[in-house]
Design a protein around this motif. Sequence first.
Motif, PDB file in Angstrom:
ATOM      1  N   THR A   1       0.786  -1.299  -0.005  1.00  0.00           N
ATOM      2  CA  THR A   1       0.032  -0.071  -0.096  1.00  0.00           C
ATOM      3  C   THR A   1       1.068   1.268  -0.175  1.00  0.00           C
ATOM      4  OG1 THR A   1      -0.036   0.026   2.288  1.00  0.00           O
ATOM      5  CG2 THR A   1      -1.880  -1.176   1.462  1.00  0.00           C
ATOM      6  N   TYR A   2       0.170   2.385  -0.362  1.00  0.00           N
ATOM      7  CA  TYR A   2       0.969   3.642  -0.503  1.00  0.00           C
ATOM      8  C   TYR A   2      -0.089   4.626  -0.085  1.00  0.00           C
ATOM      9  CZ  TYR A   2      -0.461   4.835  -5.187  1.00  0.00           C
ATOM     10  OH  TYR A   2      -1.133   5.325  -6.290  1.00  0.00           O
ATOM     11  N   ARG A   3       0.566   5.995   0.141  1.00  0.00           N
ATOM     12  CA  ARG A   3      -0.332   7.202   0.142  1.00  0.00           C
ATOM     13  C   ARG A   3       0.221   8.130  -0.696  1.00  0.00           C
ATOM     14  NH1 ARG A   3      -0.251   9.399   5.488  1.00  0.00           N
ATOM     15  NH2 ARG A   3      -2.307   9.868   5.456  1.00  0.00           N
ATOM     16  N   LEU A   4      -0.852   8.542  -1.313  1.00  0.00           N
ATOM     17  CA  LEU A   4      -0.367   9.788  -2.402  1.00  0.00           C
ATOM     18  C   LEU A   4      -1.095  11.197  -1.677  1.00  0.00           C
ATOM     19  CD1 LEU A   4      -0.189   9.768  -5.957  1.00  0.00           C
ATOM     20  CD2 LEU A   4      -1.536  11.452  -5.187  1.00  0.00           C
ATOM     21  N   GLY A   5      -0.331  12.163  -1.739  1.00  0.00           N
ATOM     22  CA  GLY A   5      -0.799  13.283  -1.197  1.00  0.00           C
ATOM     23  C   GLY A   5      -0.246  14.471  -1.913  1.00  0.00           C
ATOM     24  N   VAL A   6      -0.811  15.494  -1.612  1.00  0.00           N
ATOM     25  CA  VAL A   6      -0.281  16.998  -2.401  1.00  0.00           C
ATOM     26  C   VAL A   6       0.415  18.077  -1.612  1.00  0.00           C
ATOM     27  CG1 VAL A   6      -1.454  19.064  -3.452  1.00  0.00           C
ATOM     28  CG2 VAL A   6      -2.388  16.920  -4.036  1.00  0.00           C
ATOM     29  N   MET A   7       1.579  18.517  -2.181  1.00  0.00           N
ATOM     30  CA  MET A   7       2.100  19.588  -1.398  1.00  0.00           C
ATOM     31  C   MET A   7       1.539  20.987  -1.899  1.00  0.00           C
ATOM     32  SD  MET A   7       6.125  20.482  -1.506  1.00  0.00           S
ATOM     33  CE  MET A   7       6.898  21.410  -0.498  1.00  0.00           C
ATOM     34  N   VAL A   8       0.771  21.610  -0.900  1.00  0.00           N
ATOM     35  CA  VAL A   8       0.016  22.717  -1.087  1.00  0.00           C
ATOM     36  C   VAL A   8       0.957  23.875  -0.909  1.00  0.00           C
ATOM     37  CG1 VAL A   8      -1.943  24.133  -0.292  1.00  0.00           C
ATOM     38  CG2 VAL A   8      -2.102  21.578  -0.037  1.00  0.00           C
ATOM     39  N   GLU A   9       1.282  24.558  -2.195  1.00  0.00           N
ATOM     40  CA  GLU A   9       2.215  25.612  -2.168  1.00  0.00           C
ATOM     41  C   GLU A   9       1.831  26.583  -3.172  1.00  0.00           C
ATOM     42  OE1 GLU A   9       6.122  24.074  -3.240  1.00  0.00           O
ATOM     43  OE2 GLU A   9       5.207  22.442  -4.423  1.00  0.00           O
ATOM     44  N   THR A  10       0.633  26.688  -3.382  1.00  0.00           N
ATOM     45  CA  THR A  10       0.231  27.666  -4.406  1.00  0.00           C
ATOM     46  C   THR A  10      -1.112  28.182  -3.978  1.00  0.00           C
ATOM     47  OG1 THR A  10      -1.408  26.269  -5.974  1.00  0.00           O
ATOM     48  CG2 THR A  10       0.937  26.681  -6.546  1.00  0.00           C
ATOM     49  N   PRO A  11      -1.446  29.551  -3.831  1.00  0.00           N
ATOM     50  CA  PRO A  11      -2.547  29.846  -3.030  1.00  0.00           C
ATOM     51  C   PRO A  11      -3.889  29.206  -3.754  1.00  0.00           C
ATOM     52  CG  PRO A  11      -1.348  31.923  -3.638  1.00  0.00           C
ATOM     53  CD  PRO A  11      -0.598  30.542  -4.338  1.00  0.00           C
ATOM     54  N   ARG A  12      -3.948  28.827  -4.884  1.00  0.00           N
ATOM     55  CA  ARG A  12      -5.066  28.243  -5.479  1.00  0.00           C
ATOM     56  C   ARG A  12      -5.498  26.730  -4.944  1.00  0.00           C
ATOM     57  NH1 ARG A  12      -7.857  25.292  -9.440  1.00  0.00           N
ATOM     58  NH2 ARG A  12      -9.624  26.518 -10.399  1.00  0.00           N
ATOM     59  N   ALA A  13      -4.234  26.057  -4.710  1.00  0.00           N
ATOM     60  CA  ALA A  13      -4.381  24.754  -4.255  1.00  0.00           C
ATOM     61  C   ALA A  13      -4.891  24.899  -2.748  1.00  0.00           C
ATOM     62  CB  ALA A  13      -2.969  24.264  -3.997  1.00  0.00           C
ATOM     63  N   ALA A  14      -4.612  26.006  -2.079  1.00  0.00           N
ATOM     64  CA  ALA A  14      -4.996  26.110  -0.701  1.00  0.00           C
ATOM     65  C   ALA A  14      -6.513  26.460  -0.945  1.00  0.00           C
ATOM     66  CB  ALA A  14      -4.369  27.173   0.111  1.00  0.00           C
TER      67      ALA A  14
END
Length: 844
Positions: free
Chosen positions: A705-718
């Motif tokens: 198993t693995y976990r996939l996530g996102v690095m939130v570093e743009t204002p739009r992503a937030a």
Amino acid sequence: MQNNPNTTLVTATAPIATATHGGRAKCLQRLARLDLPVPPTVALSFDAVQSIASGHLPDIDAILRQFPQDALLCVRPSSEDPDWGGPSAILNIGMNDSRHGVLCDTLGRDPASALFTRFVQSFAIHVDRLDPDMFDDITGEGAEALQQALAAYERETETAFPTTRAEQLASVLKSMARAWDGTSARLLRQAKGAPADAGLGLVIQQMAFGIGQGESGSGVLQLVSSKTGKPQITGRYLRQSQGRDALFGDASLYITRDDRGPSLEELVPDCFAQLVDHARLMRAKLREEMQVEFTIENGQLHILDGVRVARSSRATVRIAVQLARDDVIPRQEALMRVEPRTLNELLHRQVDRHAKRDVLGSGIAASPGAATGRLVFTAEDAQASASRGEDCILVRRETSPEDIRGMHAAKAVITERGGITSHAAVIGRGLGLPCVVGISNIRFQTRKSQLSTQDGRVLSAGDIVTVDGTNGTILLGAPAMLEPALDDAFQDLMDWADAERDIGIRANADTPADAQTARNFAAQGIGLCRTEHMFFEAGRLTVMREMIFAETSDDRRAVLERLLPMQRTDFVQLFNIMQGQPVCIRLFDPPLHEFLPVDRAGQGELAAALDLPLSDVTRRIESMMEYNPMLGLRGVRLGVTVPEIYEMQARAIFQAAVFASKGGAPVVPEIMIPLVSAKREVELVRSRVDAIAAAVTAETGVDFTYRLGVMVETPRAALRAGDIAEHASFLSFGTNDLTQMTYGLSRDDAGRFMSDYVRQEVFVEDPFHTLDIDGVGELLQLGSARGRSARPDITLSICGEHGGNPESIAFCRSAGFDYVSCSPFRVPVARLAAAQLAIADKIE
């Protein structure tokens, strides 16, 4: 007098508090409660001193009635925090011709005259604010010097020296009260952290003479070393002296028996034994290591004051821990007594604070610690120095990923440009490498391999300098150093911190060496592994460049097949080192042109390596250059348009996870997509990563198993975190780039003007150093709330450099984040800061 809240005799029951009368007054009351031999003392409150500054004196006669008629007095400041300072103490108030005559009979004419002379000079300089030069022409000693001092005073003031004790005391009180209200004094204490309206108390104490016919003198004693915090009776004693003369007297005696000379312990063993007993009692009852200020008058011991022992960072930790070990204070209080940032001085070598410093220039203290070496101006020269076993300091205008190998080889880095989150700063902190950036007062002449200082000195390659990354200074030569102090006291403190904190602490680690450092500092996993740094190692860069120059997708995959085993080996090492702790691996982030040479010589070497015409290589490199690379083809945008890179990395991660899981607990890798702005980006990358996972399962016959996530570093992503969270197991806020994009500031260039902005209060603090709670913080709150709303079980964290900042950790706790991630060498700081926040919440 005894129960007057503003002008009170110091007794066990007097209405005295630190917040109203200052720390010295409260300490003297505590000593009185312990029945220690403290001379009679009157304390004036903050309100009383403020009233004196306004021209309203207390009842001077009532104060003087608390002391014998012939007693001389001293007045000392009593601020709420001793570190805030205060006016100079005035000794021997009440000295006049009559008292001088009596002392001549008991002490002798010369000692009595010396006391009187000292008082006249002190009164003139500190009370009447006269120029000290007025006493330069005094010659001789004893009575002759006294008469000259009195005459000089009369000439300067056109009035006779005041003779009554009441007149002298009134003048002293008015002078000290007004001095505290002066502009310079106020600015000085505010620089030390005092509020603008901080109050001053005063204590008026009967003089216990350290001068007499029998054994007399003054001194200080403490039970621990100020340098190490270890038990050690230390101090100084000066015969026939007053106040703190022993600290400055060349003829001071040793405190304990010493082969080098006479000691207090041998001279007056009974007084010495009493003094040690008093110090131990003060430690137990005042719950602190105290320095005891004492006087011996004709063989009789007097305790004048007790102050908190001055201490280094390593002594701070050991003292707090030992007090808790001895059950003097609880462990929670020991944790609260250590400022998290002081741990930086324990984790790295430091310039000895007593060493002579020849400062060449200064900049932003970007990575703590200190190192000495010879100046080198290229990464290649740094590697060459390391191969010869020579310590070197790497000098660059600003570093780039291409300099990483040189940074690994160097002992420290200095740059002309950059800020607290510039490339050099981030990598320096990750490596535990001392780093000073944004050095504006040294001229960098890198083509000449020279540095020019403002005072005209020129340094060339090979010259020896020391980089103090803790204070942000560059020093000439090799001053004395203090080695790191990760001893048993440090380990105990960290264990206690882990028992209290309620937020996870991970490390940003890019290499196995970084991961081992993180493991040594008990990080709870890796929160950010920047995989691109792995491609700059020897033997990989050329292959990476070959992939960049490949014309087709198949050609790129063929080249990447050669990088695959290298990446897989890296990830196996990371998984093994972390021993089951989570490892979050960020997929490739920087623009590809960062891997290409910018100088003509490097481009020529690349053309030869790739067997291409130089013109083709130059043209291709020029075509890849971007006007604003930070906002260009990088991060997930590369993953969407050049998917072969992410596919290779995903395969390497999964193969490494399968290998590292053999014979042990299953490894669950975390894969993080950088620079996301839209849900569709995540969908595209996820579909490809899922396909690679299925392929590896089929090839190996192993389910994982693995976990996939996102690095939130743009204002739009937030702002769109709710949409993105539907396809992500975690959101990790990259506050370096998020701050950069929110402000529209380049983190590499902001250092040029940031100090002016902070000084003019445009910004409260450098937003790259301390998280901007109002702006960037609101994006974090919006993003976390929307992410949790869409997916309640989503993991939230920050992995920017703010993760090691105590103020930022406080924000993350309040926002409900699961963990913070920071540079490996900041992990202990974060662990302690998190513990203190949890303890503070319980106290409230």
